[in-house]
Design a protein around this motif. Structure first.
Motif, PDB file in Angstrom:
ATOM      1  N   ALA A  44      38.131 -13.343 -31.052  1.00  0.00           N
ATOM      2  CA  ALA A  44      37.016 -14.258 -30.820  1.00  0.00           C
ATOM      3  C   ALA A  44      37.535 -15.697 -30.942  1.00  0.00           C
ATOM      4  N   PHE A  45      36.758 -16.634 -30.492  1.00  0.00           N
ATOM      5  CA  PHE A  45      37.133 -18.040 -30.594  1.00  0.00           C
ATOM      6  C   PHE A  45      36.073 -18.805 -31.354  1.00  0.00           C
ATOM      7  N   VAL A  46      36.492 -19.836 -32.052  1.00  0.00           N
ATOM      8  CA  VAL A  46      35.586 -20.790 -32.682  1.00  0.00           C
ATOM      9  C   VAL A  46      35.961 -22.169 -32.153  1.00  0.00           C
ATOM     10  N   ALA A  47      34.965 -23.027 -31.996  1.00  0.00           N
ATOM     11  CA  ALA A  47      35.204 -24.398 -31.545  1.00  0.00           C
ATOM     12  C   ALA A  47      35.282 -25.289 -32.774  1.00  0.00           C
ATOM     13  N   VAL A  48      36.423 -25.934 -32.959  1.00  0.00           N
ATOM     14  CA  VAL A  48      36.649 -26.765 -34.143  1.00  0.00           C
ATOM     15  C   VAL A  48      36.579 -28.229 -33.741  1.00  0.00           C
ATOM     16  N   HIS A  49      35.824 -28.991 -34.522  1.00  0.00           N
ATOM     17  CA  HIS A  49      35.666 -30.427 -34.301  1.00  0.00           C
ATOM     18  C   HIS A  49      35.935 -31.122 -35.628  1.00  0.00           C
ATOM     19  N   ALA A  50      36.759 -32.141 -35.614  1.00  0.00           N
ATOM     20  CA  ALA A  50      37.105 -32.856 -36.844  1.00  0.00           C
ATOM     21  C   ALA A  50      36.699 -34.321 -36.710  1.00  0.00           C
ATOM     22  N   PRO A  51      35.417 -34.637 -36.942  1.00  0.00           N
ATOM     23  CA  PRO A  51      34.961 -36.017 -36.746  1.00  0.00           C
ATOM     24  C   PRO A  51      35.654 -37.021 -37.671  1.00  0.00           C
ATOM     25  N   ALA A  52      36.104 -36.594 -38.837  1.00  0.00           N
ATOM     26  CA  ALA A  52      36.755 -37.513 -39.765  1.00  0.00           C
ATOM     27  C   ALA A  52      38.134 -37.949 -39.277  1.00  0.00           C
ATOM     28  N   VAL A  53      38.672 -37.272 -38.270  1.00  0.00           N
ATOM     29  CA  VAL A  53      40.024 -37.574 -37.780  1.00  0.00           C
ATOM     30  C   VAL A  53      40.015 -38.663 -36.721  1.00  0.00           C
ATOM     31  N   GLY A  54      38.866 -39.121 -36.319  1.00  0.00           N
ATOM     32  CA  GLY A  54      38.841 -40.194 -35.335  1.00  0.00           C
ATOM     33  C   GLY A  54      37.594 -40.213 -34.486  1.00  0.00           C
ATOM     34  N   GLY A  55      36.753 -39.220 -34.600  1.00  0.00           N
ATOM     35  CA  GLY A  55      35.494 -39.216 -33.879  1.00  0.00           C
ATOM     36  C   GLY A  55      35.625 -38.997 -32.381  1.00  0.00           C
ATOM     37  N   GLY A  56      36.729 -39.433 -31.770  1.00  0.00           N
ATOM     38  CA  GLY A  56      36.890 -39.291 -30.332  1.00  0.00           C
ATOM     39  C   GLY A  56      37.480 -37.959 -29.911  1.00  0.00           C
ATOM     40  N   LEU A  57      37.868 -37.142 -30.869  1.00  0.00           N
ATOM     41  CA  LEU A  57      38.447 -35.851 -30.516  1.00  0.00           C
ATOM     42  C   LEU A  57      37.365 -34.880 -30.067  1.00  0.00           C
ATOM     43  N   LEU A  58      37.643 -34.159 -29.007  1.00  0.00           N
ATOM     44  CA  LEU A  58      36.724 -33.121 -28.538  1.00  0.00           C
ATOM     45  C   LEU A  58      36.927 -31.852 -29.345  1.00  0.00           C
ATOM     46  N   ARG A  59      35.945 -30.959 -29.266  1.00  0.00           N
ATOM     47  CA  ARG A  59      36.110 -29.650 -29.917  1.00  0.00           C
ATOM     48  C   ARG A  59      37.291 -28.926 -29.286  1.00  0.00           C
ATOM     49  N   ARG A  60      38.005 -28.181 -30.115  1.00  0.00           N
ATOM     50  CA  ARG A  60      39.151 -27.403 -29.641  1.00  0.00           C
ATOM     51  C   ARG A  60      38.916 -25.933 -29.946  1.00  0.00           C
ATOM     52  N   PRO A  61      39.209 -25.051 -28.993  1.00  0.00           N
ATOM     53  CA  PRO A  61      39.037 -23.621 -29.269  1.00  0.00           C
ATOM     54  C   PRO A  61      40.191 -23.095 -30.116  1.00  0.00           C
ATOM     55  N   PHE A  62      39.850 -22.355 -31.147  1.00  0.00           N
ATOM     56  CA  PHE A  62      40.832 -21.691 -31.995  1.00  0.00           C
ATOM     57  C   PHE A  62      40.545 -20.203 -31.957  1.00  0.00           C
ATOM     58  N   SER A  63      41.579 -19.417 -31.789  1.00  0.00           N
ATOM     59  CA  SER A  63      41.447 -17.969 -31.763  1.00  0.00           C
ATOM     60  C   SER A  63      41.418 -17.423 -33.189  1.00  0.00           C
ATOM     61  N   VAL A  64      40.540 -16.467 -33.431  1.00  0.00           N
ATOM     62  CA  VAL A  64      40.471 -15.799 -34.730  1.00  0.00           C
ATOM     63  C   VAL A  64      41.446 -14.619 -34.700  1.00  0.00           C
ATOM     64  N   TYR A  65      42.348 -14.567 -35.668  1.00  0.00           N
ATOM     65  CA  TYR A  65      43.205 -13.383 -35.732  1.00  0.00           C
ATOM     66  C   TYR A  65      42.948 -12.591 -37.002  1.00  0.00           C
ATOM     67  N   GLU A  66      42.226 -13.186 -37.958  1.00  0.00           N
ATOM     68  CA  GLU A  66      41.876 -12.474 -39.184  1.00  0.00           C
ATOM     69  C   GLU A  66      40.666 -13.174 -39.786  1.00  0.00           C
ATOM     70  N   ALA A  67      39.731 -12.399 -40.342  1.00  0.00           N
ATOM     71  CA  ALA A  67      38.557 -12.978 -40.984  1.00  0.00           C
ATOM     72  C   ALA A  67      38.234 -12.174 -42.238  1.00  0.00           C
ATOM     73  N   ASP A  68      38.067 -12.875 -43.348  1.00  0.00           N
ATOM     74  CA  ASP A  68      37.751 -12.236 -44.631  1.00  0.00           C
ATOM     75  C   ASP A  68      36.567 -12.971 -45.241  1.00  0.00           C
ATOM     76  N   PRO A  69      35.387 -12.344 -45.279  1.00  0.00           N
ATOM     77  CA  PRO A  69      34.205 -13.029 -45.801  1.00  0.00           C
ATOM     78  C   PRO A  69      34.234 -13.255 -47.307  1.00  0.00           C
ATOM     79  N   ASP A  70      35.203 -12.663 -47.996  1.00  0.00           N
ATOM     80  CA  ASP A  70      35.295 -12.863 -49.456  1.00  0.00           C
ATOM     81  C   ASP A  70      36.172 -13.998 -49.744  1.00  0.00           C
TER      82      ASP A  70
END
Length: 70
Positions: A44-70
């Protein structure tokens, strides 16, 4: 709680780890996002946005390779 609707759901997820891989420019980012991790599946993919890094950056897709809810 995480909404299963495929529309973007904004939430704050602090970065726990930013590990460089052997391939230049490639990193593994580990976030604290238990609500997302409950439903996330490898490939699956998540869209990551880091407004504190400059505000002008667009969301970037990151692939999930592992997820642990704990």
């Amino acid at each position: 709680a995480w909404n299963r609707n495929p529309v973007i759901q904004p939430f704050v997820a602090p970065i726990l780890e930013n590990r460089a891989l052997s391939a230049p420019g490639h990193h593994v980012l580990r976030f604290h996002a238990p609500d997302l991790a409950r439903d996330a599946r490898p490939g699956a993919f998540v869209a990551v946005h880091a407004p504190a890094v400059g505000g002008g950056l667009l969301r970037r897709p990151f692939s999930v390779y592992e997820a642990d809810p704990d």
